[in-house]
Write a protein that holds these residues in place. Structure first.
Motif, mmCIF file in Angstrom:
data_model
loop_
_atom_site.group_PDB
_atom_site.id
_atom_site.type_symbol
_atom_site.label_atom_id
_atom_site.label_comp_id
_atom_site.label_asym_id
_atom_site.label_seq_id
_atom_site.Cartn_x
_atom_site.Cartn_y
_atom_site.Cartn_z
ATOM 1 N N ARG A 181 0.678 -1.140 0.115
ATOM 2 C CA ARG A 181 0.049 -0.063 -0.032
ATOM 3 C C ARG A 181 0.966 1.286 0.020
ATOM 4 N NH1 ARG A 181 -5.007 -0.856 -2.037
ATOM 5 N NH2 ARG A 181 -5.770 -2.853 -1.233
ATOM 6 N N LEU A 182 2.147 1.133 0.928
ATOM 7 C CA LEU A 182 2.817 2.478 0.684
ATOM 8 C C LEU A 182 3.428 2.524 -0.864
ATOM 9 C CD1 LEU A 182 4.956 1.887 4.002
ATOM 10 C CD2 LEU A 182 3.141 3.799 3.453
ATOM 11 N N LYS A 183 3.758 1.282 -1.528
ATOM 12 C CA LYS A 183 4.236 1.565 -2.977
ATOM 13 C C LYS A 183 3.190 2.210 -3.560
ATOM 14 C CE LYS A 183 6.042 -1.214 -6.544
ATOM 15 N NZ LYS A 183 6.377 -2.508 -6.946
ATOM 16 N N GLY A 184 2.022 1.826 -3.397
ATOM 17 C CA GLY A 184 0.905 2.229 -4.118
ATOM 18 C C GLY A 184 0.403 3.946 -3.902
ATOM 19 N N THR A 185 0.606 4.127 -2.721
ATOM 20 C CA THR A 185 0.516 5.500 -2.267
ATOM 21 C C THR A 185 1.848 6.385 -2.869
ATOM 22 O OG1 THR A 185 -0.331 4.836 -0.060
ATOM 23 C CG2 THR A 185 0.456 7.174 -0.329
ATOM 24 N N SER A 186 2.909 5.853 -2.851
ATOM 25 C CA SER A 186 4.054 6.678 -3.587
ATOM 26 C C SER A 186 3.770 6.774 -5.126
ATOM 27 C CB SER A 186 5.190 5.718 -3.195
ATOM 28 O OG SER A 186 6.282 6.244 -3.884
ATOM 29 N N GLY A 187 3.444 5.626 -5.697
ATOM 30 C CA GLY A 187 3.088 5.592 -7.237
ATOM 31 C C GLY A 187 1.950 6.661 -7.453
ATOM 32 N N THR A 188 0.886 6.765 -6.499
ATOM 33 C CA THR A 188 -0.221 7.628 -6.788
ATOM 34 C C THR A 188 0.165 9.068 -6.762
ATOM 35 O OG1 THR A 188 -1.945 5.950 -5.992
ATOM 36 C CG2 THR A 188 -2.653 8.265 -6.107
ATOM 37 N N ILE A 189 1.185 9.213 -5.864
ATOM 38 C CA ILE A 189 1.514 10.801 -5.570
ATOM 39 C C ILE A 189 2.248 11.178 -6.607
ATOM 40 C CG2 ILE A 189 2.976 12.119 -4.329
ATOM 41 C CD1 ILE A 189 2.214 10.697 -1.770
ATOM 42 N N THR A 190 3.236 10.294 -7.145
ATOM 43 C CA THR A 190 4.052 10.341 -8.224
ATOM 44 C C THR A 190 3.122 10.847 -9.559
ATOM 45 O OG1 THR A 190 5.905 9.036 -7.485
ATOM 46 C CG2 THR A 190 5.803 9.491 -9.668
ATOM 47 N N PHE A 191 2.394 10.126 -9.845
ATOM 48 C CA PHE A 191 1.504 10.307 -10.742
ATOM 49 C C PHE A 191 0.532 11.540 -10.954
ATOM 50 C CE2 PHE A 191 2.161 5.576 -11.717
ATOM 51 C CZ PHE A 191 2.647 5.659 -12.879
ATOM 52 N N LEU A 192 0.231 11.869 -9.421
ATOM 53 C CA LEU A 192 -0.757 13.265 -9.246
ATOM 54 C C LEU A 192 0.512 14.265 -9.846
ATOM 55 C CD1 LEU A 192 -2.362 12.629 -5.954
ATOM 56 C CD2 LEU A 192 -3.609 13.317 -8.019
ATOM 57 N N VAL A 193 1.739 14.151 -9.564
ATOM 58 C CA VAL A 193 2.371 15.064 -9.696
ATOM 59 C C VAL A 193 2.809 15.315 -11.022
ATOM 60 C CG1 VAL A 193 4.827 15.939 -9.584
ATOM 61 C CG2 VAL A 193 3.896 15.084 -7.724
ATOM 62 N N ASP A 194 2.736 13.957 -11.815
ATOM 63 C CA ASP A 194 2.866 13.837 -13.085
ATOM 64 C C ASP A 194 1.582 14.704 -14.094
ATOM 65 O OD1 ASP A 194 4.032 12.896 -15.598
ATOM 66 O OD2 ASP A 194 2.441 11.479 -16.010
ATOM 67 N N ASN A 195 0.365 14.660 -13.355
ATOM 68 C CA ASN A 195 -0.680 15.306 -13.652
ATOM 69 C C ASN A 195 -0.831 16.526 -13.726
ATOM 70 O OD1 ASN A 195 -3.498 14.609 -15.314
ATOM 71 N ND2 ASN A 195 -4.323 15.070 -13.395
ATOM 72 N N SER A 196 -0.061 17.053 -12.724
ATOM 73 C CA SER A 196 -0.170 18.383 -12.305
ATOM 74 C C SER A 196 0.131 19.306 -13.350
ATOM 75 C CB SER A 196 1.045 18.750 -11.143
ATOM 76 O OG SER A 196 2.304 18.608 -11.625
ATOM 77 N N ALA A 197 0.836 18.963 -14.381
ATOM 78 C CA ALA A 197 1.062 19.881 -15.481
ATOM 79 C C ALA A 197 0.091 20.188 -16.370
ATOM 80 C CB ALA A 197 2.551 19.473 -16.377
ATOM 81 N N ARG A 198 -1.001 19.329 -16.391
ATOM 82 C CA ARG A 198 -2.138 19.206 -17.226
ATOM 83 C C ARG A 198 -2.975 19.940 -16.314
ATOM 84 N NH1 ARG A 198 -1.304 13.570 -17.409
ATOM 85 N NH2 ARG A 198 -0.653 12.963 -19.699
ATOM 86 N N MET A 199 -3.102 19.909 -14.844
ATOM 87 C CA MET A 199 -3.790 20.769 -14.064
ATOM 88 C C MET A 199 -3.500 22.075 -14.401
ATOM 89 S SD MET A 199 -6.342 19.006 -12.961
ATOM 90 C CE MET A 199 -6.901 19.741 -11.532
ATOM 91 N N VAL A 200 -2.165 22.694 -14.108
ATOM 92 C CA VAL A 200 -1.630 23.920 -14.382
ATOM 93 C C VAL A 200 -2.033 24.237 -15.815
ATOM 94 C CG1 VAL A 200 0.440 25.367 -14.506
ATOM 95 C CG2 VAL A 200 0.231 23.697 -12.855
ATOM 96 N N ARG A 201 -1.971 23.857 -16.819
ATOM 97 C CA ARG A 201 -2.309 24.368 -18.148
ATOM 98 C C ARG A 201 -3.657 24.561 -18.194
ATOM 99 N NH1 ARG A 201 -1.417 24.664 -23.248
ATOM 100 N NH2 ARG A 201 -3.103 23.638 -24.854
ATOM 101 N N LEU A 202 -4.472 23.669 -17.629
ATOM 102 C CA LEU A 202 -6.188 23.865 -17.475
ATOM 103 C C LEU A 202 -6.331 25.200 -16.933
ATOM 104 C CD1 LEU A 202 -8.957 22.797 -17.817
ATOM 105 C CD2 LEU A 202 -8.931 21.676 -15.904
#
Length: 494
Positions: free
Chosen positions: A322-343
């Protein structure tokens, strides 16, 4: 502290306000999500508790008849409810664990379906909102953007919000399960829980160090993708011009350079994006070895330690997942942050000009149209396309605007139909400023034949009656004949 604040998104930004608005419109799906997250976490903890008891009965450490049961209260309650031999009690508990696991699987399924339903409702809603925002910009404002850029805004908006919802649900789910595992681990052995805490801190440190770097990389990836889409869209729109001048090879070279830059940035993104995985895969195994040795050293003899050790290692193994899943999710949220900033750049109103429409209905022209000291600057500076222009368009008469290219004829027409607002002065219609009237009413009575032709991807019939969708086929034919007679200067038969 400042560095930590940069890692947290601005939930008051326009993009996150839109996410919140979407969530409020689908509150019942959010509710199902939260309930199933809670139920899944409770069922998971209960499953581990039942397994712990089952192992205790199998080894005899939880037999209520023994002198030192590891959990006498629960064991004695079970003995009163089901007075069975330890071997049979073990089978009953294992069956109970299977039932709980089935319930957990159903709860997880409902959670994923509700998340998918929320995504299905959110994607078209967000796309519609972004498209609506683009449609409300003034023509002068929207003309600052390239077509490819606007198309990318509309397409990427749904993806950005969809990923944000999905990742956030995964984050809540993983954190809920992690909390349950931590409670179980602390209850089993506070000493060993301290060692597990070190594992959690190690995971948090890895994320803390990688997130700023990943954020910079994904911004460059998004910027490169936007530039390539704009360039390719522009080139497709200009195919006639490219073929006319034979510039396809140069255009391909330019596109390949932009695509090569995307490849370069995506490789950098991959290096950072997947770096936590090998670290997080290794840490739990190291921790398991250390914890197993610690359990033997600090928790007593082999007979009493077996249920504790097995349950603890199982809980820790699931916690690490679950910690690995949490870490991966946070990483992908950051990866998606550029799309959110562009939005945010298309939703933010601070640098936008919206189309102005008055409230007064327009019911026909009764007086002459007057331009009074009208000036127009497309860039809102001292560069004027028109300056202090005053003239009258008489009612029921034909007025021709004649002049050399660049004299301002198109600018006058743009002001007349309301594509731009005068920088200074007024256009008076029936004695009132044009800005007082509803643009929809005003434009309904105006026919415009632009020098820039555009054909919608529809039938010729639908293109011809675009301005009047209710026109019949006879009306369209009559109008087409009238136009052809005017263009060819032929006499039309009555």
């Amino acid at each position: 502290m400042k560095k930590l604040k940069k890692l947290i998104p601005n939930f008051r930004s326009p993009a996150y306000v839109l996410v919140g608005e979407t969530a409020r419109k689908n509150w019942w799906l959010i509710g199902i999500n939260l309930v199933t997250n809670l139920v899944s976490a409770v069922l998971e903890g209960s499953t581990l508790g039942v397994i712990y008891l089952a192992i205790g009965y199998l080894t005899g450490t939880d037999d209520p008849g023994t002198d030192t049961p590891t959990n006498p209260t629960i064991a004695q309650i079970l003995a009163k409810i089901l007075p069975l031999p330890p071997e049979q009690m073990f089978l009953v508990l294992i069956f109970g664990a299977v039932v709980l696991q089935i319930g957990l699987s159903v709860s997880n399924y409902v959670n994923k379906v509700s998340t998918a339903y929320l995504s299905a409702k959110a994607q078209p809603y967000v796309t519609g909102k972004v498209f609506e925002r683009i449609m409300t910009f003034s023509y002068g404002c929207v003309s600052r953007y390239k077509v490819g850029d606007l198309v990318l805004f509309a397409n990427d908006a749904a993806l950005a919000v969809d990923l944000q919802i999905t990742y956030f649900n995964n984050l809540v789910l993983n954190l809920s399960f992690s909390l349950v595992y931590l409670v179980i681990i602390v209850r089993l052995s506070p000493i060993l829980a301290g060692a597990a805490t070190v594992l959690i801190l190690a995971v948090a440190y890895v994320q803390y160090k990688l997130i700023p770097r990943l954020r910079r990389v994904v911004k460059r990836v998004t910027a490169s993708q936007v530039e390539s889409v704009k360039y390719i869209t522009q080139s497709i729109q200009a195919l006639r011009l490219l073929h006319t001048f034979g510039t396809q090879p140069q255009t391909l070279t330019g596109a390949n350079q932009l695509l090569g830059n995307i490849e370069k940035q995506l490789k950098k993104r991959a290096v950072v994006l997947y770096l936590p995985e090998p670290i997080l895969d290794t840490l739990p195994m190291v921790a398991l070895g250390i914890l197993a040795a610690s359990a033997v050293l600090f928790e007593g003899g082999k007979a009493t330690i077996l249920p504790l050790l097995l349950t603890f290692l199982l809980a820790l193994q699931r916690l690490s997942g679950r910690l690995k899943g949490t870490s991966g999710t946070i990483t992908f949220l950051v990866d998606n942050s550029a799309r959110m900033v562009r939005l945010e750049t298309i939703l933010d109103q601070r640098d936008k000009v919206f189309e102005h429409s008055g409230s007064e209905p327009f019911r026909g022209l009764r007086e002459d149209i007057e331009f009074k000291s009208v000036s127009l600057s497309y860039s809102n500076d001292d560069n004027f396309a028109l300056k202090n222009l005053t003239f009258t368009l008489p009612r029921n008469k034909v007025t021709a605007l004649v002049g050399e290219s660049g004299a301002g004829k198109s600018s006058i027409v743009d002001l007349f139909i309301g594509l731009y607002q005068p920088t200074a002065g007024d256009i008076l219609v029936n004695g009132r400023p044009l800005a007082d009237y509803r643009l929809e009413d005003w434009r309904r009575d105006i026919g415009v034949v632009s020098q820039d032709t555009f054909i919608f991807n529809d039938s010729i019939l639908e293109n011809l009656r675009y301005g009047r969708p209710s026109a019949s086929l006879d009306d369209v034919v009559e109008a087409a004949i009238a136009v052809s007679c005017t263009v060819l200067k032929e006499r039309c038969s009555p």
